[in-house]
Design an enzyme around this catalytic site. Sequence first.
Site, short mmCIF file in Angstrom:
data_model
loop_
_atom_site.label_atom_id
_atom_site.label_comp_id
_atom_site.label_asym_id
_atom_site.label_seq_id
_atom_site.Cartn_x
_atom_site.Cartn_y
_atom_site.Cartn_z
N GLU A 138 15.83 23.60 -14.71
CA GLU A 138 17.29 23.52 -14.62
C GLU A 138 17.76 22.26 -13.87
OE1 GLU A 138 16.38 27.95 -15.04
OE2 GLU A 138 15.47 26.20 -14.06
N ALA B 275 17.55 29.58 -21.16
CA ALA B 275 18.90 30.00 -21.55
C ALA B 275 19.43 29.06 -22.64
CB ALA B 275 19.84 29.98 -20.35
N GLY C 161 15.23 30.54 -17.88
CA GLY C 161 15.42 31.99 -17.97
C GLY C 161 14.23 32.72 -18.54
N GLU D 220 12.07 33.25 -15.60
CA GLU D 220 12.73 34.25 -14.75
C GLU D 220 12.53 35.65 -15.32
OE1 GLU D 220 16.42 31.91 -12.70
OE2 GLU D 220 16.40 31.96 -14.90
#
Length: 256
Positions: free
Chosen positions: A130, A62, A107, A110
């Site tokens: 993260e 992200a 992300g 993910e």
Amino acid sequence: MTIRLHFVGSVAVVTVDRPGALNALNFQMLEEFSRSIDEIRESHAAGVVVVGAGDRAFCAGADVVELRGRTPEQHRGGADFGQQAFAKLADLPLPSVAVIRGPALGGGLELAMACTYRVAISGAKLGLPEIKLGLIPGYGGTQRLPRIVGTEKALEMITSGRAISADEAHQISLVDDVVPEGDAVEIGIRYLHTVSNGYPASVHLARQAVKAASTLDIQAGLQLEAKLFARAVETSDAREGMQAFVEKRAPEFQGR
């Protein structure tokens, strides 16, 4: 547009296209991604390939800069939207494969885990870092990773934040194959043809049954399997497949 969609025959190709930022995801990209998946659902696609633009990264995660200064309510809404966007991909009634070149982090991983399959090009790195920012995964990582690699390995990866190699990812079944360098789209299309056997309609039914195995008890799962088997037998592809077997020829599936 930072998410590009095009079709190669019956395969939809989704490209995460922000190479200057290692294809890091921002909220605009998530919106574009969600719309692309809606378009694929309404198309006649038989499979999906997800790749990153350029040769440096699949998706580095992200966009952290965009996350700063947001309220808790905004963060919750952003996580919900990211989860919903990736769930659209996971819930498509057709197989999908992420072809991972370079890092697939946060992300990006993910996103890859929302695909049916993952293929890593040699040298790829995968992880959920993260925790190193004082955060946890927010787009499905804490839920999908344990279902793929098991609770203990997922917890170790998430709490350490370390990135693992393509080979280690293959050993723990986080990726389904590791391949030499090559064109990512071509790799993905070849892989889908290998695992989907011409994309018969039964691929969708098989996915439903297997995905349900993690949430249903054995008796309910067996009942669902019998129900889906009966539906598979009634498809045009099943009739073609059985007729081809009797005639000793390759079937010509139409996805119906």
